[in-house]
Enzyme design. Structure first.
Site, PDB file in Angstrom:
ATOM      1  N   GLN A   1     -15.424  -9.270  -4.477  1.00 12.65           N
ATOM      2  CA  GLN A   1     -15.229  -8.473  -5.687  1.00 12.65           C
ATOM      3  C   GLN A   1     -13.989  -8.945  -6.437  1.00 12.65           C
ATOM      4  OE1 GLN A   1     -13.733  -4.299  -5.516  1.00 12.65           O
ATOM      5  NE2 GLN A   1     -15.722  -3.784  -6.390  1.00 12.65           N
TER       6      GLN A   1
ATOM      7  N   GLU B   1     -19.700   1.838  -4.125  1.00  9.24           N
ATOM      8  CA  GLU B   1     -18.587   1.462  -3.252  1.00  9.24           C
ATOM      9  C   GLU B   1     -17.908   2.704  -2.662  1.00  9.24           C
ATOM     10  OE1 GLU B   1     -15.695  -1.034  -5.184  1.00  9.24           O
ATOM     11  OE2 GLU B   1     -14.503  -1.269  -3.366  1.00  9.24           O
TER      12      GLU B   1
HETATM   13  C1  LIG Z   1      -7.856  -3.278   1.845  1.00  4.95           C
HETATM   14  C2  LIG Z   1      -7.999  -3.494   0.373  1.00  4.95           C
HETATM   15  C3  LIG Z   1      -9.070  -4.209  -0.098  1.00  4.95           C
HETATM   16  C4  LIG Z   1      -9.209  -4.435  -1.465  1.00  4.95           C
HETATM   17  N1  LIG Z   1     -10.252  -5.202  -1.871  1.00  4.95           N
HETATM   18  C5  LIG Z   1     -10.392  -5.466  -3.185  1.00  4.95           C
HETATM   19  C6  LIG Z   1     -11.422  -6.357  -3.621  1.00  4.95           C
HETATM   20  O1  LIG Z   1     -12.187  -6.907  -2.827  1.00  4.95           O
HETATM   21  N2  LIG Z   1     -11.514  -6.601  -4.932  1.00  4.95           N
HETATM   22  C7  LIG Z   1     -10.679  -6.021  -5.861  1.00  4.95           C
HETATM   23  O2  LIG Z   1     -10.868  -6.251  -7.036  1.00  4.95           O
HETATM   24  N3  LIG Z   1      -9.673  -5.195  -5.475  1.00  4.95           N
HETATM   25  C8  LIG Z   1      -9.504  -4.922  -4.153  1.00  4.95           C
HETATM   26  N4  LIG Z   1      -8.466  -4.117  -3.730  1.00  4.95           N
HETATM   27  C9  LIG Z   1      -7.507  -3.618  -4.726  1.00  4.95           C
HETATM   28  C10 LIG Z   1      -7.549  -2.109  -4.906  1.00  4.95           C
HETATM   29  O3  LIG Z   1      -8.684  -1.725  -5.650  1.00  4.95           O
HETATM   30  C11 LIG Z   1      -6.242  -1.715  -5.610  1.00  4.95           C
HETATM   31  O4  LIG Z   1      -5.177  -2.017  -4.724  1.00  4.95           O
HETATM   32  C12 LIG Z   1      -6.203  -0.258  -5.944  1.00  4.95           C
HETATM   33  O5  LIG Z   1      -7.143   0.051  -6.952  1.00  4.95           O
HETATM   34  C13 LIG Z   1      -4.792   0.192  -6.404  1.00  4.95           C
HETATM   35  O6  LIG Z   1      -4.295  -0.650  -7.399  1.00  4.95           O
HETATM   36  P1  LIG Z   1      -2.820  -1.258  -7.277  1.00  4.95           P
HETATM   37  O7  LIG Z   1      -2.690  -1.894  -5.925  1.00  4.95           O
HETATM   38  O8  LIG Z   1      -2.604  -2.132  -8.463  1.00  4.95           O
HETATM   39  O9  LIG Z   1      -1.848  -0.018  -7.307  1.00  4.95           O
HETATM   40  P2  LIG Z   1      -1.349   0.760  -8.607  1.00  4.95           P
HETATM   41  O10 LIG Z   1      -2.500   1.015  -9.496  1.00  4.95           O
HETATM   42  O11 LIG Z   1      -0.185   0.023  -9.166  1.00  4.95           O
HETATM   43  O12 LIG Z   1      -0.867   2.127  -7.999  1.00  4.95           O
HETATM   44  C14 LIG Z   1       0.427   2.334  -7.436  1.00  4.95           C
HETATM   45  C15 LIG Z   1       0.568   3.812  -7.100  1.00  4.95           C
HETATM   46  O13 LIG Z   1       0.511   4.613  -8.287  1.00  4.95           O
HETATM   47  C16 LIG Z   1      -0.494   5.602  -8.173  1.00  4.95           C
HETATM   48  N5  LIG Z   1      -1.147   5.828  -9.455  1.00  4.95           N
HETATM   49  C17 LIG Z   1      -1.535   4.877 -10.341  1.00  4.95           C
HETATM   50  N6  LIG Z   1      -2.136   5.449 -11.416  1.00  4.95           N
HETATM   51  C18 LIG Z   1      -2.140   6.788 -11.184  1.00  4.95           C
HETATM   52  C19 LIG Z   1      -2.647   7.918 -11.904  1.00  4.95           C
HETATM   53  N7  LIG Z   1      -3.259   7.772 -13.088  1.00  4.95           N
HETATM   54  N8  LIG Z   1      -2.489   9.146 -11.360  1.00  4.95           N
HETATM   55  C20 LIG Z   1      -1.865   9.308 -10.167  1.00  4.95           C
HETATM   56  N9  LIG Z   1      -1.364   8.268  -9.450  1.00  4.95           N
HETATM   57  C21 LIG Z   1      -1.514   7.043  -9.935  1.00  4.95           C
HETATM   58  C22 LIG Z   1      -1.481   5.040  -7.180  1.00  4.95           C
HETATM   59  O14 LIG Z   1      -2.241   6.051  -6.549  1.00  4.95           O
HETATM   60  C23 LIG Z   1      -0.560   4.319  -6.191  1.00  4.95           C
HETATM   61  O15 LIG Z   1      -0.036   5.226  -5.262  1.00  4.95           O
HETATM   62  C24 LIG Z   1      -8.279  -3.891  -2.380  1.00  4.95           C
HETATM   63  C25 LIG Z   1      -7.187  -3.167  -1.906  1.00  4.95           C
HETATM   64  C26 LIG Z   1      -7.030  -2.985  -0.547  1.00  4.95           C
HETATM   65  C27 LIG Z   1      -5.837  -2.227  -0.060  1.00  4.95           C
END
Ligand SMILES: Cc1cc2nc3c(=O)[nH]c(=O)nc-3n(C[C@H](O)[C@H](O)[C@H](O)COP(=O)(O)OP(=O)(O)OC[C@H]3O[C@@H](n4cnc5c(N)ncnc54)[C@H](O)[C@@H]3O)c2cc1C
Length: 386
Positions: free
Chosen positions: A128, A246
């Site tokens: 993905q 998903e």
């Molecule tokens: C094990 C694992 C597998 C993954 N696999 C994939 C994959 O195959 N493909 C892919 O594309 N992605 C993948 N991801 C990425 C995953 O979708 C993102 O890490 C996730 O959506 C969070 O985004 P970020 O890491 O940028 O954190 P951020 O979006 O920067 O968030 C940081 C913090 O702020 C909080 N936050 C952000 N916005 C808000 C809001 N509006 N309200 C309240 N709180 C908020 C979040 O909850 C979090 O605690 C994977 C992640 C993990 C951990």
């Protein structure tokens, strides 16, 4: 929902149980962690066996190569699969659990005819490509661009956290096709062939010492327009279809496996002479009740998906509770082990690793805060935050 098992359901259970009892031991143990080439070979060979025996895609419609089982037999399948401790879906996860279902719901006849049989037979592995360094929770702010040149899109940008991209053949890729439109309206969902010039995959190392995820750099990568799923700039709607699968039903196998995690925890506490602790018994009892409740929610989600063709937003509640419960269980195991979990070998090292791995569940597939927002807005009908 009526989840009483009929005579046909029990006949299916007997057929599946006999097959698993024969085939699981014959398939042998998985390769050591870190050997991703061997892992791919192990997982795809198992997928092929499932396919050839008629046990691949049991919930997929028959028209698309699945078995089209009624919901009770889908549940029997999950129960028996967990009972047999059959191989984890692993590299086939994205293809089987959300790329394939997205193509069934939104793909063209040509896309379905090409990709679905290959996914079911374990011949092609998907990853993905949604998240970017500045687009995780706020996925719609993604910046990877696709510019149309004739019959192709030319793609430039960077993806991150792409699970198992280093062994993938195809990618669910989100790109920006209209930089001037409001952010949700300029996105397109593409099928990216990972084996082409301009696609560079760099594995990343995580806290458990493994490389599950990758960065993917795209430099003038080419995607035929025929690989577009849905219309140009309609990718946000298609993305929500993918995310419903998903978050909605993809974790059902993990959830049923929590039952054996509770049993293992009790066995561990007994082995260590810690089970006489009444406070521990109360904690395990509470977690066990939550696991049962969560399994009921999962059964309901699968029943809803069966009735409507797609998981409902209630999947966010299942995903949220599953993530937290998994962390509570693995944290309790580490506390029971005490100092044996630190720097030890065997059971201690395994439990420590499981605990470290569990930290990702409240982030992957949408963080817990985002699931709470979705529950508030899409299930409870509360006003949007901004
Ligand atoms: C094990 C694992 C597998 C993954 N696999 C994939 C994959 O195959 N493909 C892919 O594309 N992605 C993948 N991801 C990425 C995953 O979708 C993102 O890490 C996730 O959506 C969070 O985004 P970020 O890491 O940028 O954190 P951020 O979006 O920067 O968030 C940081 C913090 O702020 C909080 N936050 C952000 N916005 C808000 C809001 N509006 N309200 C309240 N709180 C908020 C979040 O909850 C979090 O605690 C994977 C992640 C993990 C951990």
């Amino acid at each position: 929902m009526d989840l009483t098992y009929s005579a046909e359901d029990e006949a299916f259970r007997a057929e599946l149980r006999a097959w698993l009892e024969r085939e699981v031991p014959a398939h042998g143990p998985p390769p050591p962690p870190g050997d991703w080439t061997a892992r791919r070979a192990y997982d795809t060979a198992w997928q092929r066996k499932l396919h050839d025996a008629g046990f691949a895609g049991v919930a997929w419609p028959k028209d698309f190569g699945g078995r089209g089982l009624p919901v009770t037999q889908q549940l029997v399948y999950l129960e028996e699969y967990a009972r047999a401790d059959a191989p984890y879906i692993s590299v086939n996860f994205v293809g089987m659990m959300h790329a394939g279902p997205t193509l069934i719901a939104e793909g063209t006849d040509e896309q379905r005819a090409y990709h679905l049989p290959r996914i079911l037979r374990g011949e092609s592995i998907w990853c993905q490509g949604f998240s970017e360094p500045s687009a995780g929770s706020d996925l719609a702010s993604l910046r990877t661009s696709a510019v149309r040149h004739g019959d192709e899109y030319v793609v430039n940008g960077q993806k991150i956290w792409s699970t198992r991209a280093h062994v993938a053949d195809f990618c669910e890729l989100l790109v920006r096709t209209d930089p001037d439109a409001p952010k949700h309206r300029g996105i397109t969902w593409l099928i990216l062939d990972m084996h082409q010039p301009g696609v560079e995959v760099r594995p990343m190392r995580t806290i458990d010492g493994e490389s599950h995820f990758c960065e993917v750099f795209l430099t003038d990568a080419r995607v035929p327009v025929s690989n577009r799923v849905g219309e140009e700039n309609d990718g946000w709607r298609v993305t929500n279809v993918t995310l419903r699968f998903e978050r909605g039903t993809a974790f059902a196998q993990h959830i049923i496996n929590l039952r054996s995690q509770v049993r293992q925890l009790v066995a561990l506490a007994r082995d260590l002479g810690a089970w006489d602790d009444l406070a521990l018994q109360a904690q395990v009892g509470r977690l066990d009740a939550h696991v049962s409740g969560l399994w009921r929610m999962t059964q309901r989600g699968i029943t809803e998906a069966e009735a409507t063709g797609m998981p409902s937003p209630s999947g966010s509640a299942v995903k949220l509770r599953f993530s937290e419960l998994t962390q509570e269980l693995s944290e309790l195991a580490v506390r029971v082990l005490g100092r044996l979990a630190v720097g030890g070998a065997g059971e201690g090292a395994e439990a420590a690793k499981t605990y470290l791995w569990s930290l990702q569940y409240t982030i992957a597939a949408g963080t817990s805060q985002i699931q709470r927002n979705l529950i508030a807005e899409r299930i409870l009908g509360m006003p949007r935050s901004a």
